[in-house]
Design a protein around this motif. Structure first.
Motif, PDB file in Angstrom:
ATOM      1  N   TYR A  38       0.835  -1.196   0.000  1.00 40.58           N
ATOM      2  CA  TYR A  38       0.000   0.000   0.000  1.00 40.58           C
ATOM      3  C   TYR A  38       0.874   1.253   0.000  1.00 40.58           C
ATOM      4  N   TYR A  39       0.607   2.161  -0.958  1.00 42.57           N
ATOM      5  CA  TYR A  39       1.297   3.454  -1.030  1.00 42.57           C
ATOM      6  C   TYR A  39       0.268   4.571  -1.053  1.00 42.57           C
ATOM      7  N   ILE A  40       0.492   5.590  -0.216  1.00 38.31           N
ATOM      8  CA  ILE A  40      -0.388   6.764  -0.157  1.00 38.31           C
ATOM      9  C   ILE A  40       0.443   8.025  -0.305  1.00 38.31           C
ATOM     10  N   HIS A  41      -0.012   8.918  -1.159  1.00 36.82           N
ATOM     11  CA  HIS A  41       0.599  10.241  -1.285  1.00 36.82           C
ATOM     12  C   HIS A  41      -0.505  11.286  -1.261  1.00 36.82           C
ATOM     13  N   GLY A  97      -2.091   6.935   8.162  1.00 37.84           N
ATOM     14  CA  GLY A  97      -2.967   5.885   8.650  1.00 37.84           C
ATOM     15  C   GLY A  97      -2.465   4.488   8.340  1.00 37.84           C
ATOM     16  N   LEU A  98      -1.327   4.388   7.650  1.00 39.08           N
ATOM     17  CA  LEU A  98      -0.762   3.080   7.344  1.00 39.08           C
ATOM     18  C   LEU A  98       0.062   2.529   8.502  1.00 39.08           C
ATOM     19  N   LEU A  99       0.748   3.422   9.231  1.00 39.58           N
ATOM     20  CA  LEU A  99       1.706   3.005  10.250  1.00 39.58           C
ATOM     21  C   LEU A  99       1.481   3.767  11.551  1.00 39.58           C
ATOM     22  N   PRO A 100       1.677   3.110  12.693  1.00 46.65           N
ATOM     23  CA  PRO A 100       1.626   3.846  13.970  1.00 46.65           C
ATOM     24  C   PRO A 100       2.829   4.763  14.096  1.00 46.65           C
ATOM     25  N   ARG A 101       2.681   5.824  14.915  1.00 40.69           N
ATOM     26  CA  ARG A 101       3.766   6.806  15.055  1.00 40.69           C
ATOM     27  C   ARG A 101       4.190   6.927  16.508  1.00 40.69           C
ATOM     28  N   GLU A 102       5.375   7.495  16.705  1.00 40.51           N
ATOM     29  CA  GLU A 102       5.830   7.786  18.057  1.00 40.51           C
ATOM     30  C   GLU A 102       4.932   8.842  18.683  1.00 40.51           C
ATOM     31  N   ASP A 103       4.880   8.866  20.016  1.00 46.88           N
ATOM     32  CA  ASP A 103       3.974   9.771  20.724  1.00 46.88           C
ATOM     33  C   ASP A 103       4.382  11.233  20.605  1.00 46.88           C
ATOM     34  N   GLU A 104       5.672  11.503  20.458  1.00 45.68           N
ATOM     35  CA  GLU A 104       6.146  12.886  20.422  1.00 45.68           C
ATOM     36  C   GLU A 104       7.116  13.093  19.258  1.00 45.68           C
ATOM     37  N   ALA A 105       7.159  14.330  18.793  1.00 44.91           N
ATOM     38  CA  ALA A 105       8.109  14.694  17.750  1.00 44.91           C
ATOM     39  C   ALA A 105       9.488  14.905  18.355  1.00 44.91           C
ATOM     40  N   ALA A 106      10.502  14.900  17.525  1.00 36.70           N
ATOM     41  CA  ALA A 106      11.858  15.148  17.982  1.00 36.70           C
ATOM     42  C   ALA A 106      11.977  16.590  18.503  1.00 36.70           C
ATOM     43  N   PRO A 107      12.872  16.858  19.439  1.00 36.31           N
ATOM     44  CA  PRO A 107      13.033  18.224  19.965  1.00 36.31           C
ATOM     45  C   PRO A 107      13.250  19.234  18.841  1.00 36.31           C
ATOM     46  N   GLY A 108      12.463  20.295  18.888  1.00 35.71           N
ATOM     47  CA  GLY A 108      12.585  21.351  17.889  1.00 35.71           C
ATOM     48  C   GLY A 108      11.760  21.139  16.640  1.00 35.71           C
ATOM     49  N   ALA A 109      11.221  19.947  16.448  1.00 31.08           N
ATOM     50  CA  ALA A 109      10.410  19.658  15.264  1.00 31.08           C
ATOM     51  C   ALA A 109       8.947  19.973  15.546  1.00 31.08           C
ATOM     52  N   PRO A 110       8.160  20.320  14.518  1.00 32.14           N
ATOM     53  CA  PRO A 110       6.727  20.568  14.735  1.00 32.14           C
ATOM     54  C   PRO A 110       6.036  19.292  15.217  1.00 32.14           C
ATOM     55  N   ASN A 111       4.911  19.434  15.887  1.00 32.10           N
ATOM     56  CA  ASN A 111       4.245  18.299  16.510  1.00 32.10           C
ATOM     57  C   ASN A 111       3.812  17.237  15.501  1.00 32.10           C
ATOM     58  N   TYR A 112       3.473  17.656  14.264  1.00 30.42           N
ATOM     59  CA  TYR A 112       3.023  16.674  13.282  1.00 30.42           C
ATOM     60  C   TYR A 112       4.168  15.800  12.768  1.00 30.42           C
ATOM     61  N   PHE A 404     -14.041  25.446   4.485  1.00 26.16           N
ATOM     62  CA  PHE A 404     -13.822  25.442   5.929  1.00 26.16           C
ATOM     63  C   PHE A 404     -12.647  24.553   6.349  1.00 26.16           C
ATOM     64  N   SER A 405     -11.905  24.001   5.383  1.00 29.83           N
ATOM     65  CA  SER A 405     -10.726  23.186   5.701  1.00 29.83           C
ATOM     66  C   SER A 405      -9.775  23.191   4.509  1.00 29.83           C
ATOM     67  N   SER A 406      -8.588  22.640   4.688  1.00 30.54           N
ATOM     68  CA  SER A 406      -7.562  22.651   3.648  1.00 30.54           C
ATOM     69  C   SER A 406      -7.966  21.798   2.447  1.00 30.54           C
ATOM     70  N   ASP A 407      -7.505  22.203   1.266  1.00 27.99           N
ATOM     71  CA  ASP A 407      -7.694  21.394   0.065  1.00 27.99           C
ATOM     72  C   ASP A 407      -6.864  20.115   0.189  1.00 27.99           C
ATOM     73  N   ILE A 408      -7.335  19.053  -0.455  1.00 29.70           N
ATOM     74  CA  ILE A 408      -6.650  17.764  -0.385  1.00 29.70           C
ATOM     75  C   ILE A 408      -6.604  17.133  -1.772  1.00 29.70           C
ATOM     76  N   ASP A 409      -5.416  16.668  -2.168  1.00 28.86           N
ATOM     77  CA  ASP A 409      -5.229  15.866  -3.379  1.00 28.86           C
ATOM     78  C   ASP A 409      -4.518  14.580  -2.959  1.00 28.86           C
ATOM     79  N   GLU A 410      -5.023  13.426  -3.419  1.00 23.04           N
ATOM     80  CA  GLU A 410      -4.418  12.178  -2.952  1.00 23.04           C
ATOM     81  C   GLU A 410      -4.430  11.104  -4.029  1.00 23.04           C
ATOM     82  N   ASN A 411      -3.360  10.289  -4.014  1.00 25.04           N
ATOM     83  CA  ASN A 411      -3.273   9.090  -4.834  1.00 25.04           C
ATOM     84  C   ASN A 411      -2.942   7.905  -3.936  1.00 25.04           C
TER      85      ASN A 411
END
Length: 421
Positions: A38-41, A97-112, A404-411
């Motif tokens: 599965y690949y998502i962009h 939504g393909l993979l679980p993520r760590e609970d926190e971002a690296a120091p200095g990086a944005p939360n996402y 009322f929200s950001s535009d989205i383009d996806e493949n």
């Protein structure tokens, strides 16, 4: 000789019974190993934060479903093992939504910008019991209910823990009831409490460990069906569902008509706040040879959005790849076209195009009339012969625009294969 003869007299029936139980339990067993690449962009052209999400992963799903033991009451067990492997990702492009993520971002990086796990695994098991045409399941479940639809749009399905009873003892009537206490999201390895989808803040965050449901489907004729279900997420909301479907021959094709209606209110302590929603969703469809045209109208009534369990999809005809068009007061027109290329001599190839547009929406945190539209394309080919017969190749493309929200383009690109064992 007395003792051996007595042991033989006792042991032979026990051996025969054990053999019958074992034979039925094994002979009715089904098993398969599913491979899913599965690949998502996804692009957010107007976002001031994360502008891109892109990940590639490989999934393996092993299903082992036993038969039932012999006798008036049969017992069995079903298991599901899942293993996901990261093939490509980065903190700045994670959260597809393909993979679980760590609970926190690296120091200095944005939360996402959180790192995705290299791999993850999960296991589910459910016990089952059959009496006549009724079946009880307890454990890890994948219920398909009008009031609760597990999300199956990534590597692994969303699952629930609880019990479910399904009965077909009455001709033309299927009855269903059960209770669910926990859910495991599609990209998670742990179970969590159930909660209402907040719809951007329209509802207060609240958890529950009791989702009760009861209902049935009745086949009036071969072409007419009625469905009803009542569900309650304890102390949060309760919901009634009514569905009607009918089809008839028209010319050289077949015309179908569907109506789904939901009525939702707060329940018990109303931990998520007021729930006041009615939703009516309709569809007309016409099938002729390899062509199927369908479309309809949907509207939300009441002072709050459509109520549903967080992480699930909705049983409305407006459920698209991104949006489900269920904001407060929202009006939606939707259309769909399907074509099966078997009609022109290319079996295994199918095409789907969907479009929905909504207006008159009241959106939490947005001042003004909410408007949105979405267009989805889907092309799939299933190999019909050769050593890889049954392998599926699929491309999905979606574009969504909203004020009322950001535009989205996806493949999305998917390669799947189910190996029967």
């Amino acid at each position: 000789m007395t003792i051996p003869l007595r042991l033989s007299a006792i042991g032979l029936p026990a051996f025969l019974l054990s053999s019958l139980v074992h034979a039925s339990f094994i002979e009715e067993m089904s098993s398969s190993l599913e491979f899913k690449n599965y690949y998502i962009h996804r692009d957010y052209p107007q976002s001031s934060g994360q502008t891109e999400r892109a990940e590639w992963a490989q999934g393996f799903l092993l299903r082992l479903d036993s038969g039932f033991t012999e006798g008036p009451i049969g017992f069995g067990v079903d298991t599901l093992g899942m293993y996901g492997l990261k093939l490509d990702s980065s903190p700045s492009r994670s959260n597809t939504g393909l993979l679980p993520r760590e609970d926190e971002a690296a120091p200095g990086a944005p939360n996402y910008a959180r790192r995705a796990e290299d791999d993850y695994a999960k296991f589910g098991i459910s016990a089952k019991m059959r009496v006549a045409e009724s079946e009880l399941r307890y454990g890890d479940l994948e219920p398909a209910l009008p009031t609760l639809r597990p999300n199956t749009s990534r590597l692994f399905p969303q699952t629930f823990r609880g019990f479910q009873i399904t009965s077909n003892d009455i001709d033309d009537l299927e009855l269903t009831a059960g209770l669910l206490s926990r859910t495991r999201q599609r990209d998670a390895t742990h179970y969590e409490d159930l909660s209402i989808n907040r719809k951007g803040g329209a509802y207060t965050a609240a958890d529950s460990q009791r989702f009760r449901f009861v209902g049935g489907n009745y086949r009036v004729t071969n072409r007419t069906r009625l469905g009803y279900q009542f569900a309650q997420l304890e102390d949060i909301y309760q919901q009634h569902y009514l569905g009607v479907s009918h089809s008839l021959d028209l010319g050289e094709g077949r015309l179908g008509m569907d109506l789904r209606y939901f009525s939702s209110d707060e329940a018990g302590a109303a931990s998520a706040g007021e729930v006041d929603n009615r939703a009516a969703s309709s569809r007309l469809r016409y099938r002729l040879n390899g062509h199927t045209w369908s479309g309809g109208y949907q509207e939300q009534f009441g002072s709050t959005p459509f109520a549903y369990v967080n992480g699930t999809t909705v049983y409305l005809f407006s459920q698209m790849q991104f949006s489900n068009f269920t904001e407060t007061g929202q009006r939606v027109w939707h259309a769909r076209y399907d074509y099966d290329f078997t009609d022109i001599g290319v079996p295994g190839l199918t095409f789907t195009a969907r479009y929905a547009t909504g207006d008159n929406a009241t959106v939490a945190g947005f001042d003004g009339e909410g408007r949105e539209w979405e267009r989805d394309l889907d092309v799939e080919y299933i190999l019909q012969s050769g050593p890889l017969k049954g392998m599926s190749l699929r491309w999905r493309n979606a574009v969504r625009r909203a004020n009322f929200s950001s535009d989205i383009d996806e493949n999305r690109l998917m390669v799947g294969y189910v190996l029967p064992l």
